[in-house]
Design an enzyme around this catalytic site. Sequence first.
Site, PDB file in Angstrom:
ATOM      1  N   GLU A 222       1.338  -1.289   0.059  1.00 19.17           N
ATOM      2  CA  GLU A 222      -0.148   0.076  -0.056  1.00 19.17           C
ATOM      3  C   GLU A 222       0.881   1.418   0.177  1.00 19.17           C
ATOM      4  O   GLU A 222       1.336   1.398   0.590  1.00 19.17           O
ATOM      5  CB  GLU A 222      -0.603  -0.200   1.323  1.00 19.17           C
ATOM      6  CG  GLU A 222      -1.815   0.704   0.860  1.00 19.17           C
ATOM      7  CD  GLU A 222      -3.309   0.753   2.597  1.00 19.17           C
ATOM      8  OE1 GLU A 222      -2.913   0.394   3.393  1.00 19.17           O
ATOM      9  OE2 GLU A 222      -3.653   1.885   2.850  1.00 19.17           O
TER      10      GLU A 222
ATOM     11  N   ARG B 257       4.355 -12.925   9.374  1.00 15.01           N
ATOM     12  CA  ARG B 257       4.956 -11.810   9.519  1.00 15.01           C
ATOM     13  C   ARG B 257       6.203 -11.212  10.268  1.00 15.01           C
ATOM     14  O   ARG B 257       7.000 -12.616  11.087  1.00 15.01           O
ATOM     15  CB  ARG B 257       4.166 -10.529   9.522  1.00 15.01           C
ATOM     16  CG  ARG B 257       4.337 -10.168  11.297  1.00 15.01           C
ATOM     17  CD  ARG B 257       3.419  -8.745  11.228  1.00 15.01           C
ATOM     18  NE  ARG B 257       2.337  -8.361  10.154  1.00 15.01           N
ATOM     19  CZ  ARG B 257       2.910  -7.383   9.503  1.00 15.01           C
ATOM     20  NH1 ARG B 257       3.498  -6.664  10.042  1.00 15.01           N
ATOM     21  NH2 ARG B 257       1.693  -7.137   8.798  1.00 15.01           N
TER      22      ARG B 257
ATOM     23  N   LYS C  43       3.927   1.582  10.152  1.00 17.54           N
ATOM     24  CA  LYS C  43       3.804   2.759  10.016  1.00 17.54           C
ATOM     25  C   LYS C  43       3.696   3.453  10.955  1.00 17.54           C
ATOM     26  O   LYS C  43       4.139   4.253  10.704  1.00 17.54           O
ATOM     27  CB  LYS C  43       3.232   2.359   8.267  1.00 17.54           C
ATOM     28  CG  LYS C  43       3.615   1.918   7.581  1.00 17.54           C
ATOM     29  CD  LYS C  43       2.967   1.511   6.511  1.00 17.54           C
ATOM     30  CE  LYS C  43       3.338   0.717   5.239  1.00 17.54           C
ATOM     31  NZ  LYS C  43       2.377  -0.228   4.821  1.00 17.54           N
TER      32      LYS C  43
HETATM   33  P1  ATP Z   1       0.915  -1.485   7.938  1.00 13.30           P
HETATM   34  O1  ATP Z   1       2.320  -1.088   9.096  1.00 13.30           O
HETATM   35  O2  ATP Z   1      -0.138  -0.227   7.416  1.00 13.30           O
HETATM   36  O3  ATP Z   1      -0.076  -2.479   8.527  1.00 13.30           O
HETATM   37  P2  ATP Z   1       1.420  -3.240   6.033  1.00 13.30           P
HETATM   38  O4  ATP Z   1       2.654  -4.367   7.242  1.00 13.30           O
HETATM   39  O5  ATP Z   1      -0.130  -4.505   5.844  1.00 13.30           O
HETATM   40  O6  ATP Z   1       0.950  -1.821   6.404  1.00 13.30           O
HETATM   41  P3  ATP Z   1       1.328  -3.307   3.123  1.00 13.30           P
HETATM   42  O7  ATP Z   1       2.012  -1.863   2.145  1.00 13.30           O
HETATM   43  O8  ATP Z   1       0.172  -3.399   3.328  1.00 13.30           O
HETATM   44  O9  ATP Z   1       1.817  -3.138   4.530  1.00 13.30           O
HETATM   45  O10 ATP Z   1       2.664  -4.449   2.580  1.00 13.30           O
HETATM   46  C1  ATP Z   1       2.670  -5.063   1.884  1.00 13.30           C
HETATM   47  C2  ATP Z   1       3.055  -6.686   1.814  1.00 13.30           C
HETATM   48  O11 ATP Z   1       4.331  -6.805   2.936  1.00 13.30           O
HETATM   49  C3  ATP Z   1       1.895  -7.044   2.236  1.00 13.30           C
HETATM   50  O12 ATP Z   1       1.771  -8.307   1.244  1.00 13.30           O
HETATM   51  C4  ATP Z   1       1.965  -7.539   3.663  1.00 13.30           C
HETATM   52  O13 ATP Z   1       1.739  -8.700   4.080  1.00 13.30           O
HETATM   53  C5  ATP Z   1       3.791  -7.597   4.010  1.00 13.30           C
HETATM   54  N1  ATP Z   1       4.275  -7.150   5.268  1.00 13.30           N
HETATM   55  C6  ATP Z   1       4.350  -6.206   5.987  1.00 13.30           C
HETATM   56  N2  ATP Z   1       4.950  -6.107   6.448  1.00 13.30           N
HETATM   57  C7  ATP Z   1       5.652  -7.371   7.010  1.00 13.30           C
HETATM   58  C8  ATP Z   1       6.161  -7.776   7.905  1.00 13.30           C
HETATM   59  N3  ATP Z   1       6.446  -7.711   9.109  1.00 13.30           N
HETATM   60  N4  ATP Z   1       6.891  -9.196   7.395  1.00 13.30           N
HETATM   61  C9  ATP Z   1       6.852 -10.045   6.084  1.00 13.30           C
HETATM   62  N5  ATP Z   1       5.799  -9.176   5.261  1.00 13.30           N
HETATM   63  C10 ATP Z   1       5.833  -8.090   5.450  1.00 13.30           C
HETATM   64 MG    MG Z   2      -1.756  -3.742   4.631  1.00 12.59          MG
END
Ligand code: ATP
Ligand code: MG
Length: 560
Positions: free
Chosen positions: A40, A264, A274
């Site tokens: 996103e 994650r 974020k």
């Molecule tokens: P927020 O911090 O707002 O929850 P988000 O981490 O979901 O945002 P996105 O931009 O939606 O951020 O993530 C893009 C991709 O990266 C998604 O497929 C998400 O699952 C993956 N992702 C985000 N954080 C992690 C993490 N800590 N470990 C592994 N994958 C991640």
């Molecule tokens: Mg997200």
Amino acid sequence: MTEEKLVEEGSARSLNFLEEIINESIDRGEKRIQTRFPPEPNGYLHIGHAKSICLNFGLAKKYGGKCNLRFDDTNPVKEDVEYVNSIKEDINWLGFQWAEEHYASDYFDQLYDWAIELIKNGKAYVDDQSQEEIRLSRGTVTEPGKESPWRNRSVEENLDLFQRMKAGEFPDGSKVLRAKIDMAHPNMLMRDPIMYRILHTEHHRTGNKWCIYPMYDYAHGQSDSIERITHSICTLEFDVHRPLYDWFIQELGIYPSHQYEFARLNLTYTVMSKRKLLQLVQQGVVMGWDDPRMPTIGALRRKGYTPASVRAFAEKVGVAKRDNVIDLSLLEFCVREDLNKTSERRMAVLNPLKVVITNYEEGKKELFRAVNNPEDETAGTREVPFSRELYIERDDFMENPPKKYFRLQPGGEVRLRYSYLIRCEEVVKDAAGEIVELRCTYDPMSGGGSSSDGRKVKGVIHWVSAADAVEAEVRLFDHLFTKEDPNNVEADKSFLDYLNPDSMVKVTGYLEPSLGGAKPGDRFQFERVGYFCCDKDSKSGHPVFNRTVTLKDSWAKMNK
Ligand code: ATP
Ligand code: MG
């Protein structure tokens, strides 16, 4: 886990569960592997995203498939083109190239048409309840929800209202489009989830064309399907969304993408949400999104991390099905290992003590040849100037040393790296008793690694010629938080209460002159000190260096 064990595991590991899943799909006849990375564009990418990038692009590569980059830009409020550009830069920096670049917003027309189709099939309805009323009538895990009074509107009325929602006739929050599934479903997300909400907000790509925007759950699976994604990999918290993901695809009868979840990545001594990262930036706790203490990819790059080290880290972390927290020292281990192979050595003194070689002619200068990288012959050599006045590291002298101290001491001898043997003849102190200078003599016959009479000297220390040294600002970084898990704090505390006051210490370093020409991004090992990277704040005549990582893992040892 010990570092040695990890190295072994990295080289010959068994398949992770996602690879097993892909193998099974291939066995079932899948000819094509297609993944996607769906950020996103509402913030900068961090090391957790790097894990997801390495996984999605890595799996595609391993199976001869493709990975798309898709911006999941369905929420116009928080998104911006600034983030789009930084995300692309970070993925490229990590060494990956997407097959196709897409935006969920490019699918708004198709998603709208599909919503009309669902309405026509009696599978979606316009609800006039407020989002708060909808939330309250969803029931609980143990009790079913209550059906909306608007649930049984006719198809005609729903079509009319939905088209008027799109045309902008209704204010924000006055209506939503919901999927008509089951208000008693054991999975709360299946209790008539919201598909569209009204938002009279400009979108960074579609401008003012739309005032209704699809929810994540309605947009994601269909976007996957449009791109014919075979394996839609996301993090564990989405496992409860999977039935809904499948429901939309099934009801629409479109290409059946499938979702798979992995744990994650969490890291010790840092935060990754974020919202929290934004707080650190906005409150001025750090210098910006790319402050080397941040877990963002931009920060790691600025700190001196190599793309290879981040990829190696992602590989070593592996793919888990259960949430866990990875030790930050594993990331540091990975960068140390890579930099040891790739970075040129230089001499730099960060905590100087002046040494005067009393029997060395004033004004004389000699050049000694130094090896750039003992791990890489092709890196060549350079010349390092030697003169009567030098700096050595304060730690490399002790007035009253313990036994087995092989560095400089009164009456003792030490080898200056690449250069002469010197003997400490006199310790000069100021009025307060602090040592300000050492007066030494050198053995003129000892230049080529030998000595005048064959005597052996154990200690070798680094040094710089005082007159030739380049002064630099050197930033020594440590953990941003003092708490191993700053996300997990007592009720009356915030993660901001656990900031490490010494997370950045600035010192003046004295560098050998060849470092005067370093450009931002150049990486070096300062011999015996650590790995450093030239920072973008450098100005001509005033270089700035960031410590990427220490030579040894001092933190893990201290905390044993
Ligand atoms: P927020 O911090 O707002 O929850 P988000 O981490 O979901 O945002 P996105 O931009 O939606 O951020 O993530 C893009 C991709 O990266 C998604 O497929 C998400 O699952 C993956 N992702 C985000 N954080 C992690 C993490 N800590 N470990 C592994 N994958 C991640
Ligand atoms: Mg997200």
